[in-house]
Write a protein that holds these residues in place. Structure first.
Motif, PDB file in Angstrom:
ATOM      1  N   ASP A  23      40.433   8.968 -13.310  1.00  0.00           N
ATOM      2  CA  ASP A  23      39.727   7.683 -13.282  1.00  0.00           C
ATOM      3  C   ASP A  23      38.285   7.857 -12.832  1.00  0.00           C
ATOM      4  OD1 ASP A  23      42.043   6.484 -14.074  1.00  0.00           O
ATOM      5  OD2 ASP A  23      42.609   5.778 -12.082  1.00  0.00           O
ATOM      6  N   SER A  24      38.061   8.816 -11.923  1.00  0.00           N
ATOM      7  CA  SER A  24      36.701   9.045 -11.425  1.00  0.00           C
ATOM      8  C   SER A  24      35.781   9.531 -12.536  1.00  0.00           C
ATOM      9  CB  SER A  24      36.716  10.055 -10.274  1.00  0.00           C
ATOM     10  OG  SER A  24      37.018  11.372 -10.728  1.00  0.00           O
ATOM     11  N   VAL A  25      36.333  10.229 -13.517  1.00  0.00           N
ATOM     12  CA  VAL A  25      35.513  10.705 -14.640  1.00  0.00           C
ATOM     13  C   VAL A  25      34.930   9.523 -15.406  1.00  0.00           C
ATOM     14  CG1 VAL A  25      35.555  11.961 -16.822  1.00  0.00           C
ATOM     15  CG2 VAL A  25      36.816  12.847 -14.865  1.00  0.00           C
ATOM     16  N   VAL A  26      35.786   8.554 -15.721  1.00  0.00           N
ATOM     17  CA  VAL A  26      35.344   7.391 -16.501  1.00  0.00           C
ATOM     18  C   VAL A  26      34.348   6.544 -15.710  1.00  0.00           C
ATOM     19  CG1 VAL A  26      36.103   5.304 -17.697  1.00  0.00           C
ATOM     20  CG2 VAL A  26      37.530   7.356 -17.753  1.00  0.00           C
ATOM     21  N   ILE A  49      36.819  14.390  -6.570  1.00  0.00           N
ATOM     22  CA  ILE A  49      36.123  13.442  -7.441  1.00  0.00           C
ATOM     23  C   ILE A  49      35.232  14.224  -8.403  1.00  0.00           C
ATOM     24  CG2 ILE A  49      34.407  11.596  -7.537  1.00  0.00           C
ATOM     25  CD1 ILE A  49      37.026  10.617  -6.464  1.00  0.00           C
ATOM     26  N   ILE A  50      35.399  13.983  -9.695  1.00  0.00           N
ATOM     27  CA  ILE A  50      34.530  14.599 -10.700  1.00  0.00           C
ATOM     28  C   ILE A  50      33.379  13.629 -10.955  1.00  0.00           C
ATOM     29  CG2 ILE A  50      34.369  15.462 -13.065  1.00  0.00           C
ATOM     30  CD1 ILE A  50      37.342  16.125 -12.910  1.00  0.00           C
ATOM     31  N   ASN A  51      32.217  13.959 -10.441  1.00  0.00           N
ATOM     32  CA  ASN A  51      31.075  13.049 -10.463  1.00  0.00           C
ATOM     33  C   ASN A  51      30.193  13.310 -11.678  1.00  0.00           C
ATOM     34  OD1 ASN A  51      29.089  11.226  -9.807  1.00  0.00           O
ATOM     35  ND2 ASN A  51      28.105  12.562  -8.304  1.00  0.00           N
ATOM     36  N   LEU A  52      30.441  12.578 -12.750  1.00  0.00           N
ATOM     37  CA  LEU A  52      29.610  12.728 -13.948  1.00  0.00           C
ATOM     38  C   LEU A  52      28.241  12.083 -13.783  1.00  0.00           C
ATOM     39  CD1 LEU A  52      32.053  12.228 -16.966  1.00  0.00           C
ATOM     40  CD2 LEU A  52      31.207  14.350 -15.964  1.00  0.00           C
ATOM     41  N   ILE A 110      33.432   4.206  -5.295  1.00  0.00           N
ATOM     42  CA  ILE A 110      34.154   5.478  -5.266  1.00  0.00           C
ATOM     43  C   ILE A 110      35.357   5.450  -4.331  1.00  0.00           C
ATOM     44  CG2 ILE A 110      33.936   7.961  -4.847  1.00  0.00           C
ATOM     45  CD1 ILE A 110      32.423   6.992  -7.282  1.00  0.00           C
ATOM     46  N   ASN A 111      35.276   4.681  -3.238  1.00  0.00           N
ATOM     47  CA  ASN A 111      36.387   4.675  -2.281  1.00  0.00           C
ATOM     48  C   ASN A 111      37.674   4.118  -2.874  1.00  0.00           C
ATOM     49  OD1 ASN A 111      35.659   1.976  -2.408  1.00  0.00           O
ATOM     50  ND2 ASN A 111      35.705   1.641  -0.203  1.00  0.00           N
ATOM     51  N   ARG A 112      37.582   3.468  -4.017  1.00  0.00           N
ATOM     52  CA  ARG A 112      38.782   2.996  -4.706  1.00  0.00           C
ATOM     53  C   ARG A 112      39.368   4.053  -5.636  1.00  0.00           C
ATOM     54  NH1 ARG A 112      35.332  -1.022  -3.696  1.00  0.00           N
ATOM     55  NH2 ARG A 112      36.120  -3.074  -3.103  1.00  0.00           N
ATOM     56  N   LEU A 113      38.697   5.201  -5.717  1.00  0.00           N
ATOM     57  CA  LEU A 113      39.116   6.250  -6.650  1.00  0.00           C
ATOM     58  C   LEU A 113      39.632   7.494  -5.954  1.00  0.00           C
ATOM     59  CD1 LEU A 113      36.076   5.989  -9.103  1.00  0.00           C
ATOM     60  CD2 LEU A 113      38.310   4.911  -9.348  1.00  0.00           C
TER      61      LEU A 113
END
Length: 291
Positions: free
Chosen positions: A91-94, A33-36, A82-85
């Motif tokens: 998608d995690s970026v957006v 996950i890329i957490n922006l 987040i658990n849906r990503l």
């Protein structure tokens, strides 16, 4: 004097890079996950610490409250969003970018453009006619201890074993009875708690505002990219190398060129080592074992 200045700058930059990046590295390395919103999690830690100390809570306890509070908040965010990503990196970026905007604007609406903070504790020490912040030196040792604790957690506990199994082979770990969704949630919670800890530690040293986390976001991403997927090996090595580069350029030409040097090193490392420092180390270990 130049030697002491270089050592101090390295300690300062190393602790900043390690503390900034370790939570992000754990979430990216373990979950993909890329957490922006990482910078905003750090900002939340700074706000919790500042508000707690203003209420009379001792600074060490306020920092621990920040880590715990942001960790719980991270768990809630993971369970709701987040658990849906999982497995959907782009998608995690957006989505996390949207979370970051909501957090920063929400804090701006609630607390205004700035928050009155406290002064840096512990004073300073004088060496060879120059003064250095004792608190920033302490942060260096805190970063070292935190790396040791994280190493112990991931290498010598059941949580660490299950986390590494989930990271390496998600499907196989699931078939072996490991609740991988639970491991992902705990991992995200841990990464968020470490971000909150970072915000708490740096709250007395910087102006606390809704944009507090933006100073940490770029250096943390550069450190993670240069380090590679392994949050233990990669973050430690990249923090050391980038700390040296940043320190030398800071002393010679100033902060701007120090930050520019981080980006140049990141580009070079990505070109030469696509998997980062941790990928290089793991490849060397596999060759040494004849794999």
């Amino acid at each position: 004097m130049a030697i002491f200045e270089l050592i101090y700058q390295f300690m300062n930059n190393f602790s900043f890079l390690i503390l900034s990046a370790v939570g992000l590295a754990i979430i990216f390395g373990m979950m993909g996950i890329i957490n922006l919103a990482h910078g905003e999690f750090i900002m939340l830690g700074a706000y919790i610490t500042t508000l707690a100390t203003a209420s009379g809570v001792p600074l060490p306890l306020a920092i621990l409250l920040a880590a715990a509070g942001v960790g719980v908040f991270g768990l809630i965010v993971d369970r709701l969003i987040i658990n849906r990503l999982y497995g959907r990196t782009l998608d995690s970026v957006v989505v996390t970018w949207g979370i970051s905007m909501i957090l920063s604007q929400g804090i701006l609406i609630i607390f205004g453009p700035s928050l009155e903070g406290s002064s840096t504790p512990l004073g300073s020490i004088s060496i060879a006619g120059a003064t250095y912040s004792t608190y920033r030196i302490l942060l260096f040792f805190i970063a070292i201890v935190m790396l040791g604790i994280i190493y112990w957690l991931f290498m010598h506990t059941k949580f660490g074993l299950y986390s590494r199994a989930t990271m390496q082979k998600h499907d196989i770990a699931n078939t072996m009875g490991i609740n991988t969704n639970k491991m992902y949630s705990l991992t995200f919670m841990l990464g968020a708690a470490l971000a909150g800890l970072t915000g708490g530690l740096y709250a007395p040293t910087m102006a606390v505002s809704p944009t507090f986390g933006s100073a940490f976001l770029m250096p943390s991403f550069v450190t993670v990219i240069v380090g590679g997927a392994n949050p233990l090996i990669g973050t430690s090595l990249s923090g050391g190398v980038l700390g040296v580069v940043n320190s030398i350029l800071d002393i010679l030409w100033g902060t701007f060129y120090g930050r520019l040097g981080l980006l140049v090193v990141a580009i070079i490392v990505i070109r030469l080592l696509p998997l980062g420092f941790s990928g290089l180390v793991e490849k060397k270990l596999m060759r040494g074992r004849g794999i």
